[in-house]
Design an enzyme around this catalytic site. Structure first.
Site, short mmCIF file in Angstrom:
data_model
loop_
_atom_site.label_atom_id
_atom_site.label_comp_id
_atom_site.label_asym_id
_atom_site.label_seq_id
_atom_site.Cartn_x
_atom_site.Cartn_y
_atom_site.Cartn_z
N LEU A 1 0.82 -1.20 0.00
CA LEU A 1 0.00 0.00 0.00
C LEU A 1 0.86 1.25 0.00
CD1 LEU A 1 -2.62 -1.16 2.66
CD2 LEU A 1 -2.63 -1.54 0.17
N GLU A 2 0.60 2.11 -1.00
CA GLU A 2 1.32 3.37 -1.10
C GLU A 2 0.49 4.56 -0.65
OE1 GLU A 2 4.76 4.18 -2.33
OE2 GLU A 2 4.63 2.26 -1.29
N HIS A 3 -0.76 4.35 -0.38
CA HIS A 3 -1.60 5.41 0.17
C HIS A 3 -2.73 4.78 0.97
CE1 HIS A 3 -4.74 4.66 -2.85
NE2 HIS A 3 -3.77 4.55 -3.73
N HIS B 1 6.54 0.09 4.30
CA HIS B 1 7.63 1.06 4.34
C HIS B 1 8.51 0.78 5.56
CE1 HIS B 1 6.51 4.22 1.26
NE2 HIS B 1 5.51 3.34 1.19
N ARG C 1 10.51 -2.66 3.56
CA ARG C 1 11.27 -2.07 2.45
C ARG C 1 12.28 -1.05 2.97
NH1 ARG C 1 6.30 0.16 -0.68
NH2 ARG C 1 7.90 1.32 -1.80
#
Length: 304
Positions: A156-158, A192, A215
């Site tokens: 998920l980036e947002h 993240h 990451r």
């Protein structure tokens, strides 16, 4: 003669001990454990080679197909960078025959996904289950035929706490509770570096995830934006003691804007720290395209 017999026995014992050491393989200098587990992301580049080729390489213990990048509003889209679906089912079965599970990752770098309600999360579960797993609704198109994937990854980036990824995780985990045929569904997240990752925290706090890939690259908010952070690693490992935690690395400097760690540094500086954690799982490599060109996984596999 007795002395000769004793000497011969001692020599044989020495040879046996040496063979055991050699067969055991390398271990970290700090006495940490090696797992041999290398996960790779596949599906981001048309010319990275086929899924079958990735599994046949013998480098990976899990392949994650990426991404299902549109969902949450009744529309779904799988982006595999132009890889044809024809023959993909056979490739998935080939990977599984080799003992390499194949998962599908949801999310990615686009903006076409969200789970604003419980109903949208349940609808996504239905789509995943019937399209890629054991479901068999008559009106569902299965791009990989009767091939049954092995897991779901959340990348998920947002988004944030308002999204209902915890609901999705619980629904996915229910399959493992009633998996009569013994086929488990691997539930993973790729987060993240900076702890916690608010995009997926609520889901992770359910405690039902099997693996978390952290990451350690492309994260300006991380305590060590240039690469691995022992402090952040320690937070992840401590927060989820019953989940296997993986060190996420880019396969080459071109694979990420920041955070590349060369194989020698990974072996000398990163793995000895990471492997001290009881729930150390292995390494996640981004991604197959760059790994194929750099041979990164081949360089680190014996130390992972």
């Amino acid at each position: 003669m007795a002395s000769l017999a004793v000497s011969s026995a001692a020599a044989l014992l020495s040879v046996g001990v040496l063979m055991i050491i050699l067969l055991a393989g390398p271990a970290s200098a700090q006495g940490g454990k090696t797992t041999g587990q290398v996960t790779v992301f596949w599906g981001r580049h048309r010319d990275e080679g086929s899924l079958r080729e990735a599994c046949d390489s013998g480098l990976y213990t899990m392949v994650i197909m990426s991404f299902l990048d549109v969902y949450g509003n009744g529309t779904y889209h799988l982006d595999l960078s132009g890889h044809p679906a024809a023959g993909m089912g056979a490739a998935i079965k080939r990977c599984q025959f080799l003992g390499v599970p194949v998962s599908i990752s949801i999310g990615g770098f686009g903006s076409g996904y969200s789970l604003p309600t419980n109903q949208s999360a349940l609808a996504l579960f239905d789509h995943l289950w019937n399209t890629y797993f054991g479901g068999s609704l008559n009106d569902t198109t299965r791009p990989f035929g009767d091939a049954w994937l092995d897991g779901v990854d959340m990348f998920l980036e947002h988004g944030g706490a308002a999204d209902h990824y915890a609901t999705l995780a619980v629904e996915l985990s229910k399959h493992n509770i009633r998996a009569g045929d013994g086929k488990l569904l691997h539930l993973t997240a790729t987060t993240h570096c900076r702890f916690p990752d608010g995009r997926v925290k609520e889901a992770l706090d359910t405690g039902i995830f099997e693996r978390i890939h952290v990451r350690f690259y492309d994260d300006p908010d991380c305590a060590a934006a240039g690469g691995f952070s022992a402090a952040e690693w320690g937070k992840w490992a401590a927060a989820y003691p019953f989940t296997k935690i993986y060190v996420g690395v880019p396969a080459s400097p071109a694979a990420a804007e920041t955070g590349y760690t060369d194989p020698a540094a990974l072996r000398r500086k990163v793995l000895p720290v990471a492997q001290k954690a009881a729930n150390y799982g292995g390494v996640m490599v981004w991604d197959r395209y760059f790994d194929k060109r750099s041979n990164y996984s081949a360089s680190i596999k014996n130390w992972v």
